[in-house]
Enzyme design. Sequence first.
Site, PDB file in Angstrom:
ATOM      1  N   ALA A  80       0.841  -1.203   0.000  1.00 31.13           N
ATOM      2  CA  ALA A  80       0.000   0.000   0.000  1.00 31.13           C
ATOM      3  C   ALA A  80       0.873   1.247   0.000  1.00 31.13           C
ATOM      4  CB  ALA A  80      -0.896  -0.001   1.222  1.00 31.13           C
ATOM      5  N   GLY A  81       0.346   2.317  -0.582  1.00 36.62           N
ATOM      6  CA  GLY A  81       1.035   3.598  -0.565  1.00 36.62           C
ATOM      7  C   GLY A  81       1.608   3.975  -1.915  1.00 36.62           C
ATOM      8  N   PHE A  82       1.819   2.981  -2.793  1.00 37.82           N
ATOM      9  CA  PHE A  82       2.328   3.311  -4.129  1.00 37.82           C
ATOM     10  C   PHE A  82       1.166   3.787  -5.009  1.00 37.82           C
ATOM     11  CE2 PHE A  82       3.228   2.573  -8.546  1.00 37.82           C
ATOM     12  CZ  PHE A  82       4.475   3.166  -8.682  1.00 37.82           C
ATOM     13  N   ASP A  83       0.102   2.983  -5.046  1.00 37.86           N
ATOM     14  CA  ASP A  83      -1.065   3.341  -5.858  1.00 37.86           C
ATOM     15  C   ASP A  83      -2.202   3.725  -4.914  1.00 37.86           C
ATOM     16  OD1 ASP A  83      -2.857   3.724  -7.886  1.00 37.86           O
ATOM     17  OD2 ASP A  83      -3.117   1.602  -8.372  1.00 37.86           O
ATOM     18  N   ASN A 129       8.436   8.656   5.145  1.00 38.94           N
ATOM     19  CA  ASN A 129       7.272   9.387   4.627  1.00 38.94           C
ATOM     20  C   ASN A 129       6.369   9.807   5.762  1.00 38.94           C
ATOM     21  OD1 ASN A 129       4.293   8.216   4.388  1.00 38.94           O
ATOM     22  ND2 ASN A 129       5.707   6.467   4.479  1.00 38.94           N
ATOM     23  N   PHE A 133      -2.067  10.066   4.853  1.00 38.46           N
ATOM     24  CA  PHE A 133      -3.281   9.633   4.135  1.00 38.46           C
ATOM     25  C   PHE A 133      -3.799  10.705   3.176  1.00 38.46           C
ATOM     26  CE2 PHE A 133      -4.945   6.517   7.651  1.00 38.46           C
ATOM     27  CZ  PHE A 133      -3.922   5.645   7.372  1.00 38.46           C
ATOM     28  N   SER A 192      -0.682   3.299  10.581  1.00 35.06           N
ATOM     29  CA  SER A 192       0.074   4.419  10.010  1.00 35.06           C
ATOM     30  C   SER A 192       0.511   5.344  11.136  1.00 35.06           C
ATOM     31  CB  SER A 192      -0.778   5.200   9.024  1.00 35.06           C
ATOM     32  OG  SER A 192      -0.109   6.421   8.736  1.00 35.06           O
ATOM     33  N   ASN A 194       1.296   8.374  10.753  1.00 36.70           N
ATOM     34  CA  ASN A 194       1.166   9.761  10.302  1.00 36.70           C
ATOM     35  C   ASN A 194      -0.220  10.370  10.485  1.00 36.70           C
ATOM     36  OD1 ASN A 194       3.902   9.783   9.455  1.00 36.70           O
ATOM     37  ND2 ASN A 194       3.300   8.589   7.657  1.00 36.70           N
ATOM     38  N   THR A 195      -1.127   9.630  11.088  1.00 32.50           N
ATOM     39  CA  THR A 195      -2.434  10.188  11.468  1.00 32.50           C
ATOM     40  C   THR A 195      -2.491  10.128  12.989  1.00 32.50           C
ATOM     41  OG1 THR A 195      -3.499   9.500   9.412  1.00 32.50           O
ATOM     42  CG2 THR A 195      -4.950   9.893  11.298  1.00 32.50           C
ATOM     43  N   LYS A 233      -3.419  -4.559   9.261  1.00 31.87           N
ATOM     44  CA  LYS A 233      -2.005  -4.201   9.076  1.00 31.87           C
ATOM     45  C   LYS A 233      -1.492  -3.568  10.357  1.00 31.87           C
ATOM     46  CE  LYS A 233       1.172  -1.864   5.903  1.00 31.87           C
ATOM     47  NZ  LYS A 233       1.289  -1.263   4.568  1.00 31.87           N
ATOM     48  N   ASN A 262       3.748  -2.149   8.917  1.00 28.24           N
ATOM     49  CA  ASN A 262       3.840  -0.792   8.382  1.00 28.24           C
ATOM     50  C   ASN A 262       5.255  -0.225   8.597  1.00 28.24           C
ATOM     51  OD1 ASN A 262       2.828   1.744   7.389  1.00 28.24           O
ATOM     52  ND2 ASN A 262       0.813   1.091   8.083  1.00 28.24           N
ATOM     53  N   THR A 263       5.400   1.061   8.358  1.00 28.84           N
ATOM     54  CA  THR A 263       6.698   1.727   8.574  1.00 28.84           C
ATOM     55  C   THR A 263       6.953   1.867  10.083  1.00 28.84           C
ATOM     56  OG1 THR A 263       5.569   3.856   8.480  1.00 28.84           O
ATOM     57  CG2 THR A 263       6.524   3.027   6.424  1.00 28.84           C
ATOM     58  N   GLY A 314      11.339  -3.771   4.015  1.00 33.68           N
ATOM     59  CA  GLY A 314      12.757  -3.869   3.709  1.00 33.68           C
ATOM     60  C   GLY A 314      13.162  -4.974   2.762  1.00 33.68           C
ATOM     61  N   SER A 336       9.620   0.315  -0.935  1.00 33.94           N
ATOM     62  CA  SER A 336      10.775   1.219  -0.953  1.00 33.94           C
ATOM     63  C   SER A 336      11.905   0.739  -1.858  1.00 33.94           C
ATOM     64  CB  SER A 336      11.320   1.412   0.460  1.00 33.94           C
ATOM     65  OG  SER A 336      10.323   1.905   1.303  1.00 33.94           O
TER      66      SER A 336
HETATM   67  C1  LIG Z   1       5.904   6.597   0.381  1.00 33.32           C
HETATM   68  C2  LIG Z   1       5.195   5.552   1.162  1.00 33.32           C
HETATM   69  C3  LIG Z   1       3.824   5.658   1.354  1.00 33.32           C
HETATM   70  C4  LIG Z   1       3.144   4.673   2.085  1.00 33.32           C
HETATM   71  N1  LIG Z   1       1.796   4.776   2.231  1.00 33.32           N
HETATM   72  C5  LIG Z   1       1.123   3.782   2.882  1.00 33.32           C
HETATM   73  C6  LIG Z   1      -0.289   3.811   2.998  1.00 33.32           C
HETATM   74  O1  LIG Z   1      -0.953   4.735   2.492  1.00 33.32           O
HETATM   75  N2  LIG Z   1      -0.887   2.825   3.687  1.00 33.32           N
HETATM   76  C7  LIG Z   1      -0.192   1.779   4.243  1.00 33.32           C
HETATM   77  O2  LIG Z   1      -0.786   0.883   4.841  1.00 33.32           O
HETATM   78  N3  LIG Z   1       1.145   1.708   4.119  1.00 33.32           N
HETATM   79  C8  LIG Z   1       1.806   2.678   3.462  1.00 33.32           C
HETATM   80  N4  LIG Z   1       3.175   2.595   3.336  1.00 33.32           N
HETATM   81  C9  LIG Z   1       3.887   1.463   3.968  1.00 33.32           C
HETATM   82  C10 LIG Z   1       4.168   0.336   2.994  1.00 33.32           C
HETATM   83  O3  LIG Z   1       2.983  -0.230   2.529  1.00 33.32           O
HETATM   84  C11 LIG Z   1       5.026  -0.752   3.677  1.00 33.32           C
HETATM   85  O4  LIG Z   1       4.269  -1.310   4.735  1.00 33.32           O
HETATM   86  C12 LIG Z   1       6.343  -0.222   4.235  1.00 33.32           C
HETATM   87  O5  LIG Z   1       6.870   0.784   3.399  1.00 33.32           O
HETATM   88  C13 LIG Z   1       7.386  -1.318   4.404  1.00 33.32           C
HETATM   89  O6  LIG Z   1       7.734  -1.898   3.167  1.00 33.32           O
HETATM   90  P1  LIG Z   1       9.041  -1.445   2.326  1.00 33.32           P
HETATM   91  O7  LIG Z   1      10.187  -1.401   3.286  1.00 33.32           O
HETATM   92  O8  LIG Z   1       9.187  -2.490   1.265  1.00 33.32           O
HETATM   93  O9  LIG Z   1       8.729  -0.112   1.764  1.00 33.32           O
HETATM   94  C14 LIG Z   1       3.867   3.576   2.626  1.00 33.32           C
HETATM   95  C15 LIG Z   1       5.238   3.476   2.413  1.00 33.32           C
HETATM   96  C16 LIG Z   1       5.920   4.447   1.694  1.00 33.32           C
HETATM   97  C17 LIG Z   1       7.390   4.304   1.472  1.00 33.32           C
END
Ligand SMILES: Cc1cc2nc3c(=O)[nH]c(=O)nc-3n(C[C@H](O)[C@H](O)[C@H](O)COP(=O)(O)O)c2cc1C
Length: 383
Positions: A80-83, A129, A133, A192, A194-195, A233, A262-263, A314, A336
């Site tokens: 999630a977060g790319f599209d 990031n 949302f 998340s 960020n909220t 999640k 999540n992050t 990661g 990422s």
């Molecule tokens: C730019 C960015 C935006 C993201 N937006 C969301 C989001 O809207 N909703 C969500 O559940 N996770 C979001 N994530 C988290 C990713 O879905 C993923 O859980 C997290 O980045 C760990 O995976 P990665 O290390 O492969 O990026 C976002 C991550 C990034 C980098």
Amino acid sequence: MNNTIPADRVRASPDPERSVIGLFDRLARPLLRALDPETAHLLVVKALRFAPQRRPAADDSRLMVRAFGLNFPNPVGMAAGFDKHGEVPDALLGLGFGFVEVGTVTPLPQAGNPRPRLFRLEPDQAVINRYGFNSEGAAAVLARLAARADRGGIVGINIGANRDSSDRAADYIQLIESVAPVASYVTVNVSSPNTPGLRELQRASALDDLLARIVELRDQLAPRSGPTPVLVKIAPDLSLGDLDDLVGVARARGIDGMIVGNTTVRRPASLRDRATAKEAGGLSGRPLYPLSTRMLAETYVRVEGAFALVGTGGIDTGAAALGKIRAGADLIQLYSALVFRGLALVAEIKAALIAALERGEAEKLSDLVGVDAAAMTAEPWPG
Ligand SMILES: Cc1cc2nc3c(=O)[nH]c(=O)nc-3n(C[C@H](O)[C@H](O)[C@H](O)COP(=O)(O)O)c2cc1C
């Protein structure tokens, strides 16, 4: 029958899908990395929107995974977060992903946090990031996904509450009801960073109330919309005590799966770009791997097979993907690493999974799920 193709042939396959990816990785990506990260991201989404649409090439049948009642052609998902707004699910499926998670989508449109809100930590192959949302809202996303519904492919929808909502639980309920007809599965994003206050919904009593309502609704909607698996999640930052409670609630309520995770709001001591590391937000990418993989293993040993797990955080090589599966993931997602490794990573991971089977590590991928989990939970906590 393509399940006898050796891994090196899979890797070297000269199909058109792969050459588009090669062109993109060699030419466009270096330019994009010179741009502000959010502008680069918007450009990539736009390019995918207008690129010629192609159906995904068939995957080696040994990559198939069955989870939450769905048949995934391969276990590698777009996180999630790319599209976020459901603009390019078919382009992503065409690039070789086994499934795509759209969102996070909120009920009403909202702008998210002010820019800049996306930062690259180049020496760490990491991203921070704090989008908060930004969403075009459920109606817009729903219209797009309804328009492509007959194309098939597994497209999940990740849902979240509006920042100003006075009843966040009601936001999730309303969203599930509206997206169920077009979602292969729904992810309840309560993690998340960020909220403000959102992650409080991970606390056992709040989550129990929320999941009770969600699961009841899921079961009510099934006869009309077909089954809609519900995933939760979670954050990689939970304490193990909180994880105990959370998994207990999730099992008792009968959810279908969990995404770990999540992050992180932590900043591992190993980060080299200390200046960017000070930015507020969620960290993802390579430095998240040890923590998120440990949390995955901890979750796996608590879930005891009651539902499927998606390992996220990661993943940037085939070995890292395999490590997630061995820690307990039925499916994996990434985001990422695409910034640093490019789109060819998807095929690289799939080839590495096939190679592991051909080395005799197991007869099928599902035999590898969780084989290292117990041992991992006995290791020192990752720093
Ligand atoms: C730019 C960015 C935006 C993201 N937006 C969301 C989001 O809207 N909703 C969500 O559940 N996770 C979001 N994530 C988290 C990713 O879905 C993923 O859980 C997290 O980045 C760990 O995976 P990665 O290390 O492969 O990026 C976002 C991550 C990034 C980098």
